[in-house]
Motif scaffolding. Sequence first.
Motif: not given
Length: 488
Positions: A363-366, A371-376
């Motif tokens: 997660f170097d440059l978000l 974001i999609s991965l984190l929300k899923q």
Amino acid sequence: MSQHAHLIDLVSSEKSVEILCVGDIMLDRFVYGSVERISPEAPIPVLKIEREDAMLGGAGNVVRNLLSLGAEARFCGLVGEDEAGRTIAGLLNEDDHCCANLLLDKNRPTSMKTRFMASNQQMLRTDHETVAPLSQNLQDDLLLDVAESLGNAKVMVLSDYGKGVLESETPTHLINLAKKAGIPVIVDPKGIDYSKYRGATLVTPNRKELSEASRMKCGDDASIVAAARHIIETCGIENVLATRSQDGMTLVTRGGDVVHLPTQAREVFDVSGAGDTVVASLALALAHGASLSDGAKLANVAAGIVVAKIGTASVYSEELIEALHHQDLSQAEAKIVQKAPAKDRITRWQTQGKTVGFTNGCFDLLHPGHISLLKQSASQCDKLIVGLNSDASVKRLKGDERPLQNEMARATVLSSLACVDMVVIFDEDTPLELLSHLLPDVLVKGADYTIDQVVGADLIQQNGGRVFLANLEDGFSTTNTVNKLKKS
């Protein structure tokens, strides 16, 4: 999105909302001076008066808070035909966003509290008031004024200070008017008979008031909840928000939900008028369509601000937004946890029946793919942990020029996201050791892997957990972004 982004949007909204306040308005007078000697007439200090000030008090302080929070305020109430009443009328008319309907009562004085102050200490308070109920004619006139004022109101607040305006059947009639208009009613109650508020959306007693009205002890969380439920069941009130001073607030709903909110006050100088701030900020939240839970959260933050001020004070929207931003930063820092305490927190969550998920990366440059991965990932669990590669780990995996941001910067960005509940930094090249220590219920990885390729999949499955493969957003890569920047 930060934890409080929706509350910040609510407070900063340019959409105008109108809130109607009905109740006991009074004038708060402050007489300031200095004490240099004791009276020769009696063993009392002599106050040498230097200045005087006056402001809206009682239900008027609710109006002050509504205005300072950016709402349009309407007020219906009563004053006497005296100088204090004329001062109140003048103060209400000072703000173009306030519209007041004041009834005049020739037979009672305007309620007025006068505080004598020296060296920031209150020496004496005098009360000038009559607490008898309104005459039938005045009650009828008040109901007529309220009915005519409900047109654009989104919420009605009943501010009961026990000075006669909200006695006998008047609150019931007012609540019925609001219900017919389809607007919620928030009551700041007084006395021990809450049945007169039957049908109210919410009452906001403090701990002492709740104990007296329920005739039950209100010491700990369980007793507060029991007393609130007693009020809901016996008085026909929909919800109770109990304010508990140093113990924060507790919201109890008719549906059985209970929300405990810890106090937000860092320093407490004066609790005068804090209840007015609570009902005003709650009303603002509900007027903008927020839930009771979010309204209570906003009110809790607002109360923490106002008790740090001297005297009957109000909270400004700018102060509230600043406090919410500060909380976001504090909560983000609290989400960054070392491995040992992380395990303790996970065990507590799992004991409470919550599903704990885990995903990991650099997660170097978000970017949107992250974001999609984190929300899923968050959609698969109740609590999401992100394992974050340390700087040394990223350097070994990505090369000497990486990471672009150090581990604390990356952890802070991740922890500011509402969908992330914990960030744990690990120094190994893979998260296997961390996974074996934390043992989450769900392991999430991108769908560019197969389950047999996911590090730790066997471990989690053998422990009764499962693996979820998240869809990837095409076209997003930190490495590709870095390469493009190099070429430009």
